[in-house]
Design an enzyme around this catalytic site. Structure first.
Site, PDB file in Angstrom:
ATOM      1  N   ILE A  58     -15.392   4.212   1.415  1.00 44.84           N
ATOM      2  CA  ILE A  58     -14.617   4.675   2.596  1.00 44.84           C
ATOM      3  C   ILE A  58     -13.941   5.770   1.761  1.00 44.84           C
ATOM      4  O   ILE A  58     -13.552   6.904   2.887  1.00 44.84           O
ATOM      5  CB  ILE A  58     -13.722   3.748   3.357  1.00 44.84           C
ATOM      6  CG1 ILE A  58     -12.949   2.787   2.496  1.00 44.84           C
ATOM      7  CG2 ILE A  58     -14.477   2.596   4.103  1.00 44.84           C
ATOM      8  CD1 ILE A  58     -11.859   2.163   3.179  1.00 44.84           C
TER       9      ILE A  58
ATOM     10  N   VAL B  44      -6.085  -2.345   8.591  1.00 45.04           N
ATOM     11  CA  VAL B  44      -5.791  -1.606   7.477  1.00 45.04           C
ATOM     12  C   VAL B  44      -7.175  -0.985   6.825  1.00 45.04           C
ATOM     13  O   VAL B  44      -8.117  -1.442   7.219  1.00 45.04           O
ATOM     14  CB  VAL B  44      -5.219  -2.722   6.321  1.00 45.04           C
ATOM     15  CG1 VAL B  44      -3.855  -3.179   6.466  1.00 45.04           C
ATOM     16  CG2 VAL B  44      -6.107  -3.699   6.390  1.00 45.04           C
ATOM     17  N   CYS B  45      -6.762  -0.053   5.954  1.00 42.89           N
ATOM     18  CA  CYS B  45      -8.326   0.634   5.589  1.00 42.89           C
ATOM     19  C   CYS B  45      -8.910  -0.129   4.624  1.00 42.89           C
ATOM     20  O   CYS B  45     -10.258  -0.024   4.763  1.00 42.89           O
ATOM     21  CB  CYS B  45      -7.992   2.198   5.083  1.00 42.89           C
ATOM     22  SG  CYS B  45      -6.980   2.086   3.776  1.00 42.89           S
ATOM     23  N   THR B  46      -8.154  -0.603   3.505  1.00 47.83           N
ATOM     24  CA  THR B  46      -9.203  -1.491   2.709  1.00 47.83           C
ATOM     25  C   THR B  46      -9.035  -2.955   3.015  1.00 47.83           C
ATOM     26  O   THR B  46      -8.309  -3.780   2.172  1.00 47.83           O
ATOM     27  CB  THR B  46      -8.769  -1.204   1.169  1.00 47.83           C
ATOM     28  OG1 THR B  46      -7.375  -1.163   1.367  1.00 47.83           O
ATOM     29  CG2 THR B  46      -9.210   0.121   0.745  1.00 47.83           C
TER      30      THR B  46
END
Lengths: 170, 163
Positions: A58, B44-46
């Site tokens: 990502i 959350v991104c991760t």
């Protein structure tokens, strides 16, 4: 902790804070000034360690940024590059990294060659897998004296946790 | 949760896999990591699944197949998988809602969602390891990797089945 780690603060500090982070992760960007503030507050009671945990699927620039920090580290400027990366999270493309190397007065040819050959990729991978094996579950993941800090990490909460760890150890 | 050593109940659900459905027994002969999770798009991104996605090369070293299951619809799964660039199937335990999660003992009736739970299923389709995580704690991957290690590498497994 090992001698291969990048550390700030005294080796015999009662508290060690380890961050597994990703230079392109916005949450790590949010943690950056907080970590700086708690380092300031804790003074010689804190040693800070940063290890790489790039989530490349990502964050396409995270791996390059981590290798850039290592390449700068090879020239004695790890923390200078670390700061630059967190302060320029929206410009981490390869040409930005080369510009950073210039700003930091690195040997740019050597820096570019190290990045082009992914000279420090194995090192970054080692950090990543050491994190996975210690229970890193995302970024940033913080460890205080070896224990994963699952609580909040706003400045007050983190400082309280660090002070508690200092007290326990003292 | 289902105890170790029992046969993992088979299931077939609509999924983000190319053929549109995923069935557990497709992967017989390979270890399968089944990840039950509360819902797509955690803030959350991760998150947990992004971490596992990043670790697919590690799972592949054990020839293991990773499957994610929640009660979200296939449409949500498709959007989530695209957003996080997930390269493993997400299965929709959507209709009848939570049926597979219930079979595996990881359905929260009050909230109507799957718990955050992990199963490692061995090459013969038996449960070899499981873990129920507090819902708001991402369990990471260290437990999964240890469980896969305990099953041995593909080469080890072939060697032992010959002996």
């Amino acid at each position: 902790m090992s001698s291969r780690d990048h550390t700030l603060g005294p080796e015999d500090a009662p508290v060690t804070l380890v961050e597994y982070g990703d230079y392109q992760c916005p949450y790590c960007g949010m943690a950056y000034p907080i970590v700086n503030a708690v380092r300031e507050e804790m003074g010689d009671d804190l040693r800070f360690v940063f290890r790489h945990f790039p989530i490349t699927t990502i964050h396409p620039y995270a791996e390059g940024a981590a290798e850039a920090a290592e390449a700068a580290g090879a020239q004695g400027e790890f923390w200078e590059m670390h700061d630059w990366l967190f302060e320029h999270q929206d410009s981490l493309a390869p040409n930005d990294l080369v510009e950073a190397a210039g700003v930091l007065d690195l040997d740019v040819d050597r820096f570019v060659a190290d990045l082009a050959q992914h000279h420090f990729a194995p090192r970054v991978r080692e950090d990543f897998m050491s994190g996975v094996r210690s229970g890193v579950n995302g970024t940033p993941t913080l460890f205080i004296n070896g224990l994963r800090h699952d609580g909040e990490w706003d400045e007050d909460s983190l400082l309280a946790a660090l002070r508690q760890a200092a007290g326990v150890r003292a | 949760m289902l105890p170790e050593g029992t046969d993992a109940p088979d299931f077939e659900l609509r999924s983000t896999a190319e053929r549109g459905t995923t069935r557990l027994t497709e992967f017989r002969g390979r270890p399968v990591v089944v990840v039950f999770y509360p819902g797509d798009f955690s803030p959350v991104c991760t998150d947990q699944l992004t971490l596992y996605n990043e670790l697919l090369p590690e799972f592949e070293r054990y020839d293991a197949q990773l499957l994610g299951i929640s009660v979200d619809s296939l449409w949500s799964h498709l959007a989530f998988a695209r957003d996080r660039k997930l390269r493993f199937p997400l299965l929709a335990d959507f209709h009848p809602k939570g049926a597979v999660s219930k079979q595996y003992g990881v359905y929260d009736e009050d909230k109507g969602i799957s718990e955050r739970a992990l199963y490692v299923i061995d090459r013969d389709g038996k449960i070899s390891w499981s873990y129920l995580s507090p819902r708001d704690v991402n369990p990471g991957a260290d437990g999964i990797l240890e469980a896969l290690e305990a099953l041995g590498r593909p080469a080890d497994a072939k060697a032992s089945s010959r002996s």
